[in-house]
Write an enzyme that holds these catalytic residues in place. Structure first.
Site, short mmCIF file in Angstrom:
data_model
loop_
_atom_site.label_atom_id
_atom_site.label_comp_id
_atom_site.label_asym_id
_atom_site.label_seq_id
_atom_site.Cartn_x
_atom_site.Cartn_y
_atom_site.Cartn_z
N THR A 110 45.08 32.55 42.89
CA THR A 110 45.20 31.38 42.02
C THR A 110 46.68 31.12 41.89
O THR A 110 47.48 32.00 42.17
CB THR A 110 44.59 31.71 40.62
OG1 THR A 110 43.17 31.74 40.71
CG2 THR A 110 44.97 30.71 39.56
N VAL B 100 31.98 28.44 38.90
CA VAL B 100 33.29 28.04 38.38
C VAL B 100 33.86 29.24 37.63
O VAL B 100 33.16 29.88 36.84
CB VAL B 100 33.16 26.83 37.42
CG1 VAL B 100 34.52 26.47 36.85
CG2 VAL B 100 32.56 25.63 38.16
N GLY B 101 35.14 29.55 37.87
CA GLY B 101 35.78 30.68 37.19
C GLY B 101 36.51 30.25 35.93
O GLY B 101 36.21 29.20 35.33
N THR C 15 45.25 34.70 36.10
CA THR C 15 44.69 34.88 37.43
C THR C 15 43.91 36.19 37.46
O THR C 15 44.34 37.17 36.87
CB THR C 15 45.78 34.90 38.52
OG1 THR C 15 45.16 35.32 39.76
CG2 THR C 15 46.92 35.84 38.20
N GLY C 16 42.78 36.18 38.14
CA GLY C 16 42.00 37.41 38.23
C GLY C 16 40.51 37.12 38.23
O GLY C 16 40.09 35.99 38.48
N GLY D 229 37.54 35.86 37.22
CA GLY D 229 37.32 34.81 36.24
C GLY D 229 36.23 35.12 35.23
O GLY D 229 36.34 34.74 34.05
#
Ligand code: ASP
Length: 326
Positions: free
Chosen positions: A190, A219-220, A241-242, A244
């Site tokens: 991301t 969807v995250g 980021t990671g 989700g």
């Protein structure tokens, strides 16, 4: 106190020293440094935090090294579906998009939702249609294609025992050399930027392709305000980021801001508490970047690495990849 400040990330994941070749290491450091400087140039000139965030993220979206825009990961069906969000800490205005397939800069689509629609979050074909109606550049889906991400998809589908879709045709020529430098951080990635401008305003933005071989319109956290992105003048601006699914359940970005605002934690302590204690405790992996209206900057991650850079008025550019980078 810094008059302006900016922090950027290019994703967290399996990014251990020794896994990247010297050429990859150099390419990521150069890209993160260049992006931070581009955002800083907007702030130094007196530009708005929102403009710095959008400009820096557009560069990351165009760079095939990162899982956002061009170079994003594929869905199980062989498509690319892009998510992004942006938030203005001054007004608490926010915009988000999920599942874009044709809009070159998802971060700009998110900003357009914020600025030119009565809504906060648009998804799927409607989100692309809205971006088009606002005059944002539309591209053929093959624009986003990179061979390296395609190979990652095939590997992941084989691992999961799923059918491999037909290979999309006509990827653009000329990208391959740079895209070949992309490191496989393990399915994800991301990009995100947070900024403080000389007026004291903070803003945050995040953009992603999500996770390799995602299905069912997954969807995250990245386009979810409060999870992957949050900004408030009362605390600061955060981009995540990671994994989700964990960031959504912990409302990571909003919780960091709440700890600063309501419990008086420093930005770094708040980021560490949510990432090192809560996220790690729940079994989630990833990282965050943050900036506060008083110029505090922070990052925290529980993975082996996170591509990152920060720079502020009177403070030199700092770029890092691995956990033990300063
Ligand atoms: N947070 C993104 C998602 O879950 C992926 C990532 O940041 O690695 O879609």
């Amino acid at each position: 106190m810094a008059k302006w400040a900016l922090v950027a990330h290019g994703g967290a994941g399996v990014i251990a020293r020794g896994l990247l070749s010297p050429a990859q290491d150099e390419a990521y450091r150069e890209a993160m440094g260049r992006v931070a400087q581009a955002g800083a140039a907007v702030l130094k000139a007196g530009g708005a935090a929102l403009d710095a965030v959008e400009a820096a993220i557009q560069i990351l979206e165009d760079d095939p090294l990162f899982n956002a825009g061009r170079g994003a990961v594929f869905t199980a069906e062989g498509d690319i579906e892009l998510d992004a969000s942006i938030m203005d800490g001054t007004s608490l205005a926010a915009g988000a998009v999920a599942g874009l397939r044709r809009t070159r800069h998802p971060i700009s689509a998110a900003r357009a939702v914020m600025a030119h629609s009565p809504h906060v979050f648009l998804g799927g074909e409607g989100a692309d249609a809205f971006a088009r109606s606002r005059g944002l550049e539309q591209v053929d889906p093959s624009f986003f294609f990179t061979e390296r991400r395609w190979k990652s998809l095939v590997r992941e589908l084989e691992r999961q025992g799923l059918a491999i879709p037909p290979r999309p045709s006509a990827p653009p020529a000329g990208l391959d050399e740079r895209a070949a430098l992309a490191h496989d951080e393990g399915k994800r990635g991301t990009v995100g930027v947070v900024a403080l401008d000389t007026e004291g305003a903070v803003a945050a933005g995040t953009s992603t392709g999500g996770v390799t071989a995602k299905r069912w319109g997954r969807v995250g956290d990245s386009p979810i305000i409060g999870a992957g992105t949050y900004a408030t003048h009362a605390a600061g601006a955060v981009s995540c980021t990671g994994a989700g699914e964990y960031f959504i359940r912990l409302s990571v970005a909003r919780t960091i801001c709440a700890l600063v605002e309501l419990k008086g934690l420093t930005l770094q302590d708040a980021a560490d508490q949510v990432v090192q204690r809560d996220l790690t405790g729940l079994g989630g992996e990833g990282g965050v970047i943050a900036v506060a209206p008083d110029g505090q900057m922070a990052w925290s991650f529980n993975t082996s690495g996170m591509y990152r850079a920060r720079v502020a008025d009177g403070q030199p550019l700092q770029v890092g990849i691995y956990k033990d980078d300063p």
